[in-house]
Design a protein around this motif. Structure first.
Motif, PDB file in Angstrom:
ATOM      1  N   VAL A   2       0.850  -1.187   0.000  1.00 29.61           N
ATOM      2  CA  VAL A   2       0.000   0.000   0.000  1.00 29.61           C
ATOM      3  C   VAL A   2       0.883   1.233   0.000  1.00 29.61           C
ATOM      4  CG1 VAL A   2      -1.706   1.318   1.294  1.00 29.61           C
ATOM      5  CG2 VAL A   2      -1.890  -1.178   1.184  1.00 29.61           C
ATOM      6  N   SER A  27      -2.859  -2.649  -2.618  1.00 23.41           N
ATOM      7  CA  SER A  27      -3.647  -3.838  -2.271  1.00 23.41           C
ATOM      8  C   SER A  27      -4.630  -3.531  -1.141  1.00 23.41           C
ATOM      9  CB  SER A  27      -2.710  -4.973  -1.868  1.00 23.41           C
ATOM     10  OG  SER A  27      -1.805  -5.274  -2.916  1.00 23.41           O
ATOM     11  N   ILE A  28      -5.621  -2.708  -1.465  1.00 24.75           N
ATOM     12  CA  ILE A  28      -6.568  -2.210  -0.474  1.00 24.75           C
ATOM     13  C   ILE A  28      -7.911  -2.903  -0.620  1.00 24.75           C
ATOM     14  CG2 ILE A  28      -7.840  -0.183   0.318  1.00 24.75           C
ATOM     15  CD1 ILE A  28      -5.449   1.502  -0.662  1.00 24.75           C
ATOM     16  N   THR A 101      -6.152  -4.714   4.145  1.00 28.08           N
ATOM     17  CA  THR A 101      -5.601  -5.086   2.848  1.00 28.08           C
ATOM     18  C   THR A 101      -6.417  -6.203   2.216  1.00 28.08           C
ATOM     19  OG1 THR A 101      -4.142  -6.795   3.737  1.00 28.08           O
ATOM     20  CG2 THR A 101      -3.297  -4.540   3.743  1.00 28.08           C
TER      21      THR A 101
END
Length: 120
Positions: A2, A27-28, A101
């Motif tokens: 992130v 990568s949320i 994430t």
């Protein structure tokens, strides 16, 4: 992975305005609270304002009535509108994002900071 990136800092005269922006990417899965903190050399980092995903806001007493925090959940972005700036607002401003994430880990990510300087 992130990434949190701030922008919008600069030099302004007393009484002026600046708008800071912060965007989180990577990568949320979701973002919970996003906030702005500031830190002067030799001092502790302190909360300026934060906002939950539902829009609940918190402000430091020193900025109430002058600063406004807002966010665009669709863009993973938080803003800080700073009006009636004072020399004591001079600091490095950092953005923090509380992220869940894609792997479902809950982590806090910080940006690299943006300098705000208010001249008297």
């Amino acid at each position: 992975q992130v990434r949190v990136v701030e922008s919008g800092g600069g030099l302004v005269q007393t009484g002026g305005s600046l708008r800071l922006s912060c965007v989180a990417s990577g990568s949320i899965f979701s973002i919970n609270t996003m906030g702005w903190y500031r830190q002067a050399p030799g001092n502790q980092r302190e909360l300026v304002a934060d906002i939950t995903s539902g829009g609940i806001t918190t402000y430091a007493d020193s900025v109430k009535g002058r600063f406004t925090i807002s966010r665009d959940n669709a863009k993973n972005t938080v803003y800080l509108q700073m009006n009636s700036l004072k020399p004591e607002d001079t600091d490095v401003y950092y953005c923090k994002a509380g992220v869940t994430t894609i792997a479902r880990s809950r982590l806090r990510y910080w940006g690299q900071g943006t300098q705000v300087t208010v001249s008297s």
